[in-house]
Structures are given as structure tokens and as C-alpha cells.
Design an enzyme around this catalytic site. Structure first.
Site, short mmCIF file in Angstrom:
data_model
loop_
_atom_site.label_atom_id
_atom_site.label_comp_id
_atom_site.label_asym_id
_atom_site.label_seq_id
_atom_site.Cartn_x
_atom_site.Cartn_y
_atom_site.Cartn_z
N SER A 144 -2.85 -7.78 2.92
CA SER A 144 -3.18 -7.68 4.35
C SER A 144 -3.59 -9.05 4.88
O SER A 144 -3.22 -9.42 6.00
CB SER A 144 -4.33 -6.70 4.55
OG SER A 144 -3.98 -5.43 4.08
N LYS A 182 -15.35 -8.76 3.60
CA LYS A 182 -14.41 -8.97 4.71
C LYS A 182 -15.15 -8.75 6.02
O LYS A 182 -15.34 -7.62 6.46
CB LYS A 182 -13.21 -8.02 4.57
CG LYS A 182 -12.40 -8.33 3.31
CD LYS A 182 -11.20 -7.43 3.17
CE LYS A 182 -10.41 -7.80 1.92
NZ LYS A 182 -9.38 -6.80 1.59
N ARG A 216 -2.22 -6.35 -8.43
CA ARG A 216 -1.11 -7.30 -8.22
C ARG A 216 -1.14 -8.31 -9.36
O ARG A 216 -1.11 -7.94 -10.51
CB ARG A 216 -1.25 -7.95 -6.85
CG ARG A 216 -0.80 -7.04 -5.72
CD ARG A 216 -1.15 -7.60 -4.38
NE ARG A 216 -2.59 -7.85 -4.36
CZ ARG A 216 -3.30 -8.10 -3.27
NH1 ARG A 216 -2.70 -8.14 -2.12
NH2 ARG A 216 -4.58 -8.30 -3.32
N HIS A 257 0.84 -1.21 0.00
CA HIS A 257 0.00 0.00 0.00
C HIS A 257 0.88 1.26 0.00
O HIS A 257 0.59 2.22 -0.71
CB HIS A 257 -0.90 0.05 1.25
CG HIS A 257 -1.94 -1.02 1.34
ND1 HIS A 257 -2.09 -1.82 2.43
CD2 HIS A 257 -2.89 -1.42 0.45
CE1 HIS A 257 -3.10 -2.66 2.24
NE2 HIS A 257 -3.60 -2.44 1.03
#
Ligand code: PNS
Length: 164
Positions: A131, A43, A93, A19
Site C-alpha cells: 500500500s 502508520k 512478502r 491483498h
């Protein structure tokens, strides 16, 4: 001249070096970035509260006046409009991010055509950093210090030594 502001949204539970790389590079394109914690309904179990995440982010960017840290509980495009941001910055990514990001960008565009989504490729060094993977490793006592800022490493260690 009007400043070009972008929102860099995410869960940031917790913020990683990937990040930070994105934020540094985003600052080369925009006059200012708003790092905004938003709710990702997929999440459901957060490790750090929104307040804890904000606190960490604020400390990390204490010396960067062009980085604002905030949170918002509704739609991202509404927040972008409220903050007069012209863009949403997201990092990509590996291939696995693409479908989700593509869907989200198209939905956001359908909801508000004034806000553009800008993608930057994650730096090669951070291509496997997330994360979730950091949290999983830290839960079982793994060393994640090369993947997160020192403050986050400290908080993870505190959290897992307390509970462990
Ligand atoms: O770091 P993440 O979890 O990949 O970030 C996803 C996030 C929080 C940016 C996304 O879930 C989001 O924008 N949530 C707010 C609600 C919203 O506007 N969703 C997108 C259009 S339906």
C-alpha cells in the site's frame, strides 16, 4: 459443523492486488474470512479514512458472501475472540516482512493462545506490491493500475487530481 473463520487484518490504505490474492487463497483454507481494518500505530498518516477503506472493500467483495468487511479499534486478538475466529491470516512478502510479522505473531500468541497466526507466501507477482509504495507512486502521478483493483485506481486518481 462449526465454520472455520479467519481474520485477515491490516491497514488496507488502500487495498492492493496483493491483498486480494491473499484473500482468494485464504478462502481455500477457511470457510469464511473477515477482512478487518485495524489501527497500526506505526502508520500515522492515512490516505483514506477507515470509512472510505471499508466502503472500497465492501464494494470489491460485494459478490462474495464468505467475505465480511469490518473494522476494530483495539487489540487484534480480542477482536478475533469476539468474532469466534480461530486464526489470523497474514501474507509474507520478501525477507523484510519476516521480523515484524514474527514479532507480531508471537505477541498475539502471548496475548491469546487460542488464536493461531497462519502465514501464506505472497504470490510472486505481488512480492513488491505494498500500500505504501502504491500511495507514493500515485502521489506523484505514477500509474499503479496493475497493482490495485480498478475501484482503488479510480479513487487514487480522484484523490490526486483533486489535490494536485
Ligand atoms: O497492514 P498492516 O499495517 O501491516 O497491519 C498491521 C495491523 C493493523 C494488523 C496491526 O498493527 C494490528 O494488529 N493492530 C491492532 C493492535 C494489535 O493488536 N497489535 C498487535 C499486537 S501488539
Amino acid at each position: 459443523m462449526t465454520k472455520k473463520i479467519a481474520i485477515y487484518p491490516g491497514s488496507f490504505d488502500p487495498v492492493t492486488n496483493g491483498h486480494l490474492d491473499m484473500i482468494e487463497r485464504g478462502l481455500r483454507l477457511f470457510d469464511g474470512l473477515i477482512v478487518a481494518i485495524l489501527h497500526n500505530p506505526a502508520k500515522t498518516k492515512a490516505l483514506f479514512s477507515v470509512e472510505e477503506r471499508m466502503e472500497m472493500l465492501r464494494e470489491i467483495f460485494r459478490d462474495k458472501p464468505n467475505v465480511e468487511v469490518d473494522s476494530h479499534s483495539g487489540l487484534l486478538v480480542d477482536y478475533a475472540e469476539k468474532k469466534q475466529a480461530s486464526a489470523i491470516l497474514r501474507g509474507l512478502r520478501a525477507v523484510s516482512d519476516f521480523e515484524y510479522e514474527f514479532q507480531m505473531a508471537l505477541m498475539n500468541r502471548r496475548l491469546n493462545r487460542k488464536v493461531q497466526t497462519v502465514f501464506l507466501m505472497t504470490g510472486l507477482q505481488w512480492i513488491f506490491t505494498s500500500s505504501s509504495i502504491v500511495k507514493e507512486a500515485a502521489t506523484f502521478g505514477g500509474d499503479v493500475k496493475s497493482m490495485v483493483p480498478p475501484l482503488v485506481n479510480e479513487k487514487l486518481r480522484e484523490r490526486f487530481s483533486k489535490n494536485g
